[in-house]
Design an enzyme around this catalytic site. Structure first.
Site, PDB file in Angstrom:
ATOM      1  N   HIS A 291       0.863  -1.182   0.000  1.00 49.25           N
ATOM      2  CA  HIS A 291       0.000   0.000   0.000  1.00 49.25           C
ATOM      3  C   HIS A 291       0.896   1.228   0.000  1.00 49.25           C
ATOM      4  O   HIS A 291       1.690   1.437   0.922  1.00 49.25           O
ATOM      5  CB  HIS A 291      -0.916   0.010   1.223  1.00 49.25           C
ATOM      6  CG  HIS A 291      -1.887   1.161   1.207  1.00 49.25           C
ATOM      7  ND1 HIS A 291      -3.170   1.038   0.723  1.00 49.25           N
ATOM      8  CD2 HIS A 291      -1.745   2.454   1.601  1.00 49.25           C
ATOM      9  CE1 HIS A 291      -3.780   2.204   0.823  1.00 49.25           C
ATOM     10  NE2 HIS A 291      -2.942   3.076   1.357  1.00 49.25           N
ATOM     11  N   CYS A 292       0.789   2.029  -1.043  1.00 47.07           N
ATOM     12  CA  CYS A 292       1.693   3.168  -1.226  1.00 47.07           C
ATOM     13  C   CYS A 292       1.025   4.443  -0.721  1.00 47.07           C
ATOM     14  O   CYS A 292      -0.033   4.838  -1.229  1.00 47.07           O
ATOM     15  CB  CYS A 292       2.073   3.320  -2.695  1.00 47.07           C
ATOM     16  SG  CYS A 292       3.173   4.711  -3.023  1.00 47.07           S
ATOM     17  N   PRO A 293       1.610   5.131   0.264  1.00 47.28           N
ATOM     18  CA  PRO A 293       1.015   6.386   0.751  1.00 47.28           C
ATOM     19  C   PRO A 293       1.174   7.533  -0.236  1.00 47.28           C
ATOM     20  O   PRO A 293       0.420   8.510  -0.169  1.00 47.28           O
ATOM     21  CB  PRO A 293       1.787   6.660   2.049  1.00 47.28           C
ATOM     22  CG  PRO A 293       3.105   5.984   1.860  1.00 47.28           C
ATOM     23  CD  PRO A 293       2.817   4.759   1.034  1.00 47.28           C
TER      24      PRO A 293
ATOM     25  N   ASN B  64      -1.736   7.035  -2.383  1.00 43.42           N
ATOM     26  CA  ASN B  64      -2.923   6.782  -1.570  1.00 43.42           C
ATOM     27  C   ASN B  64      -3.758   5.639  -2.165  1.00 43.42           C
ATOM     28  O   ASN B  64      -4.976   5.729  -2.283  1.00 43.42           O
ATOM     29  CB  ASN B  64      -3.778   8.049  -1.441  1.00 43.42           C
ATOM     30  CG  ASN B  64      -4.836   7.930  -0.355  1.00 43.42           C
ATOM     31  OD1 ASN B  64      -4.663   7.195   0.613  1.00 43.42           O
ATOM     32  ND2 ASN B  64      -5.944   8.631  -0.523  1.00 43.42           N
TER      33      ASN B  64
END
Length: 226
Positions: free
Chosen positions: A80-82, A85
């Protein structure tokens, strides 16, 4: 020689790379990473390669992962890439790779612009160092170069780990969980793993973020699961 240098520092090339990078960023952020529906249709010949998620109690293909932030299972989820998002999964991993590639290319181009600009200011530095504009211009260029080098090191490390993961056919989650031993599945050639990620065997299309990805029909039993 001069024509070659002019082409390298041509701002139109910079704008073109920027557009590709921006399109990859937007599409990776809003694209469906591969969320599984509540009642997925399981092909009859692949039932043995599906399993029950112990968090959402839904059937999912092996190598899928339940994202605790998004609250659903994603096919072949990498992480999950911040920054976007969004999850990076089977359906948008190719866009994330393009984002890393064009960001690295854009950073190198911006650093080259900064160094050329600094080289232009060297003669002015000796004669006009006391001028407010020259002093602050040099300070801003040094700061921009430092930030660019820092970003280049970070994005290069991320891009390298992504490429190694595709070549070895292993996601970031599988690496961290140490669940994928090399002897547990056949090793595929790198051309096949990249073709599966980008959805095409035409290598020139691997760099185009404007197209629609068509997944290749590859069974899920090539690898272990998380």
């Amino acid at each position: 020689m001069g024509l070659r240098i002019h082409f390298v520092v041509d701002p139109h090339v910079f704008y073109g790379i920027s557009i590709f990078c921006l399109v990859a960023l937007v599409r990776a952020s809003i694209a469906d990473p591969g969320r599984l529906p509540e009642n997925p249709k399981i092909p009859h010949g692949e039932r043995e390669f599906w399993e029950l998620c112990n968090k959402c109690n839904l059937m999912r293909p092996k190598r899928s992962h339940h994202c605790s932030r998004c609250g659903h299972c994603v096919r072949r989820m990498d992480h999950h890439c911040p920054w976007i998002n969004n999850c990076v999964g089977e359906d948008n991993h190719w866009l994330f790779l393009q984002l890393c590639f064009y960001t690295e290319l854009l950073t190198c181009y911006a650093l080259m612009f900064s160094f050329c600009h600094y080289y232009y200011f060297l003669p002015l530095k000796k004669r006009n160092l006391d001028l407010f504009v020259v002093r602050h211009e040099l300070a801003i260029m040094r700061l921009a170069a430092f930030m660019g080098i820092t970003m280049l090191v970070g994005i290069t490390g991320l891009f390298y780990t992504q490429l190694i993961g595709i070549i070895t056919d292993t996601t970031s989650i599988e690496k961290m969980s140490n669940c994928c031993e090399e002897i547990s599945r056949p090793r595929k050639p790198w051309q096949q793993t990249f073709s599966e990620v980008f959805g095409t065997r035409w290598k020139i299309l691997w760099f185009i973020p404007f197209r629609q990805r068509q997944p290749l029909r590859v069974p899920y039993h090539f690898a272990n699961h998380v």
